[in-house]
Design an enzyme around this catalytic site. Structure first.
Site, PDB file in Angstrom:
ATOM      1  N   ASP A  13       0.798  -1.162   0.023  1.00  0.00           N
ATOM      2  CA  ASP A  13       0.059  -0.060  -0.043  1.00  0.00           C
ATOM      3  C   ASP A  13       0.824   1.210  -0.134  1.00  0.00           C
ATOM      4  OD1 ASP A  13      -2.601  -1.613   0.466  1.00  0.00           O
ATOM      5  OD2 ASP A  13      -1.837  -1.957   2.524  1.00  0.00           O
ATOM      6  N   HIS A  41      -3.867  -1.616  -6.596  1.00  0.00           N
ATOM      7  CA  HIS A  41      -3.084  -0.290  -6.783  1.00  0.00           C
ATOM      8  C   HIS A  41      -4.275   0.548  -7.275  1.00  0.00           C
ATOM      9  CE1 HIS A  41       0.433  -2.358  -6.760  1.00  0.00           C
ATOM     10  NE2 HIS A  41       0.515  -2.937  -7.758  1.00  0.00           N
TER      11      HIS A  41
END
Length: 457
Positions: A13, A41
Site C-alpha cells: 500500500d 493499486h
C-alpha cells in the site's frame, strides 16, 4: 535497453501503482511477477479512479502495448474478466488487446477462496485469535500451496486440455472436503465451477502465451512486435516490472508467518518472469525503485514496531487515527482500515539490503502536512541492547523498544508541489534525512493522489 523494477519497500500500500502509471507511458511492456488479485493499486487520472488487482497498471496507458501477468502469478479467472470490464466501462480503450497471461501461471479457483476463508476462520480459535494471518480471503495461499504440492492447474492445462484440469479440480475438492468436512464447503459446487470455466476456455486462449521467449526477445534488445493501427510494428523495448505487495510480506524475507504466499521482492522477479536476464539490470538507464510511504502502514495481523495506538498513549493513538483518516488508509482489495505508524528506517534499510534499490519513490508526503511533530524510527532496542537490523524473531519484535528521531512538522501544504525547492524547508530536511540514512537517492516524491502530484528530482 533499460529495465525498471518498482517494488514495495514496506508492508504494501505504498502507492506503487502511481509511479508505474507514470513510467508506463514510456514502456513497451509492463509485467506482474507474482501474487494474484490480493494486490491492489489505485491510480487517479483526470478525476477518475482506477483500481487494479491482478491486471498490470500499464493498461491505463494506451501506448503500453504489452501487459504481462507472469508465471509467478496466480489468476482468478472471473476476477480477471471482471477487472477488464471495469476498465472498459471507465473508458479505457483496447485493454483486451494489450493483456497477456503466461501459460505457466496457475489458476486460482473459487474453491481456493472458500478454503482460504475456512482456514482463516479456524485460526480464530488458536491462541485467542493470534493464529489469524489476516489474509484477503482471495484464495492466494491455498492456490500457492497446491502449486508447490504439484497438484495445481496451469493455464496451458486449462486452455489445451479438458480431462486433466477437470480431474485435478475434482481431486482438489475431494481432498479439501476430507480435510475440512462437508459442512465447511457446503456452499461450494465443484461442477458449477467446472461449467463456468468451460465457458471461459475459448476466450482465454487469445491471452495465454509462452512467456520466456517473449521476455528474452524484449530484454535482448531485438524489439517487441505488437499490433497497431498501421499493422505490425517493432518498438524499441523498455520493460517495466510492477511489484505486488511488498518486501515485508515476502514469504521468505517478510514477517513470517504473517506474510503473503509468494516472493514479493527482487528474487521473485526473476523466478516469476523467466526470460528476464539479471544482466538486463546492468543496462544504462535500468533501476530498481523502492517505493516507500512517508510513514508506515500495515493491513492484517503481524508485528508492527512503530504502530501508533492507544497501548502507547492517547496522543499516539490520535496520531495514528490522523494518519489513517488523512491518508485515507483503507485496503484497495479488502476495504479494511490500515494500521498506521511512523516511518521505520530499520525496516527500510533491511528492505534495501534485500532488494538492492537504486532509487526511492517517497510517497504521500502531503499526509504529514498538518502534524506538529513527526518521528522516524532510527534503531531498535531489544532487551536493552540497540539493534540496527530488522530481526526475523517475532518474539523479539514484540519486545522491541524504538529509538526515534523527532522532527518539527512543517504545517504547510505540500499538496501538488512540483519541485523539491517549493517544499517547505522542514519537509525538505525530512526527505534529505531519509535519503542520507538509507543511502539511496529519493528520485520521486508524492505530494497528492493525482498522477501529476509527483516531484521528480
Amino acid at each position: 535497453m533499460p529495465v525498471t523494477l518498482v517494488l514495495g519497500a514496506q508492508w504494501g500500500d505504498e502507492g506503487k501503482g502511481k509511479l508505474v502509471d507514470i513510467l508506463a507511458s514510456s514502456a513497451s511492456m509492463v509485467c506482474r511477477a507474482a501474487g494474484g488479485n490480493n494486490a491492489g493499486h489505485t491510480i487517479v487520472v483526470n478525476g477518475t479512479t482506477y483500481d487494479f488487482h491482478i491486471l498490470p497498471s500499464g493498461l491505463i496507458n494506451p501506448s503500453c502495448k504489452i501487459n504481462l501477468i507472469g508465471t509467478g502469478c496466480v489468476v482468478h479467472i472471473p476476477s480477471f474478466f471482471k477487472e477488464l470490464k471495469a476498465l472498459e466501462e471507465k473508458g479505457l480503450k483496447g485493454v483486451r488487446e494489450r493483456i497477456l497471461i503466461s501459460d505457466r501461471a496457475h489458476v486460482c479457483f473459487d474453491l481456493h477462496g472458500v478454503v482460504d476463508g475456512v482456514a482463516e476462520d479456524k485460526s480464530k480459535s488458536i491462541e485467542g485469535g493470534k493464529g489469524m494471518i489476516g489474509t484477503t480471503r482471495k484464495g492466494i495461499g491455498p492456490c500457492y500451496s497446491d502449486k508447490v504440492a504439484r497438484r495445481g492447474v496451469t493455464f496451458w492445462m486449462l486452455v489445451n486440455e479438458e480431462q486433466r484440469w477437470e480431474k485435478r479440480l475434482r481431486d482438489l475438492e475431494a481432498g479439501y472436503r476430507k480435510l475440512y468436512g462437508d459442512a465447511a464447503l457446503q456452499g461450494y459446487d465443484v461442477e458449477e465451477e467446472i461449467k463456468k470455466l468451460r465457458e471461459y476456455r475459448s476466450e482465454l486462449q487469445q491471452y495465454v502465451v509462452s512467456q520466456t521467449p517473449l521476455l528474452a526477445q524484449a530484454v535482448g534488445g531485438q524489439g517487441i512486435a505488437t499490433a497497431s493501427s498501421n499493422g505490425d510494428a517493432t518498438h524499441q523495448p523498455n520493460v517495466l516490472i510492477e511489484g505486488a505487495n511488498a518486501l515485508l510480506l515476502d514469504i521468505d524475507h517478510g514477517t513470517y508467518p504473517y506474510v503473503t504466499s509468494s516472493n514479493t521482492g527482487l528474487g521473485g522477479v526473476f523466478t516469476g518472469l523467466a526470460g528476464l536476464s539479471p544482466r538486463a539490470l546492468a543496462a544504462p538507464g535500468s533501476n530498481i525503485v523502492g517505493v516507500v510511504k512517508a510513514y508506515t502502514t500495515r493491513v492484517g495481523s503481524g508485528p508492527f514496531p512503530t504502530e501508533l495506538d492507544a497501548s502507547i498513549s492517547e496522543v499516539d493513538a490520535d496520531y495514528g487515527e490522523r494518519l489513517q483518516r488523512v491518508g485515507r488508509e483503507f485496503g484497495v482489495t479488502t476495504g479494511r482500515k490500515r494500521r498506521c505508524g511512523w516511518m521505520d528506517l530499520v525496516l527500510v534499510k533491511y528492505s534495501t539490503a534485500v532488494n538492492c534499490y537504486t532509487q526511492i519513490n517517497l510517497t504521500k508526503l502531503d499526509v504529514l502536512d498538518d502534524f506538529e511533530e513527526i518521528r522516524v524510527a532510527t534503531a531498535y532496542k531489544i532487551d536493552g541492547e540497540e539493534q540496527d537490523t530488522f530481526p526475523a524473531d517475532l518474539d523479539a519484535l514484540e519486545r522491541v523498544e524504538i529509538v526515534y528521531k523527532t522532527f518539527k512538522g512543517w504545517q504547510k501544504s505540500t499538496t501538488g508541489c512540483k519541485t523539491f525547492e517549493s517544499l517547505p524547508q522542514q519537509a525538505r530536511e525530512y526527505v534529505e534525512y531519509i535519503e542520507r540514512e538509507v543511502g539511496i537517492p529519493v528520485k520521486w516524491i508524492g505530494t497528492g493522489p493525482r498522477r501529476e502530484d509527483m516531484i521528480m528530482r
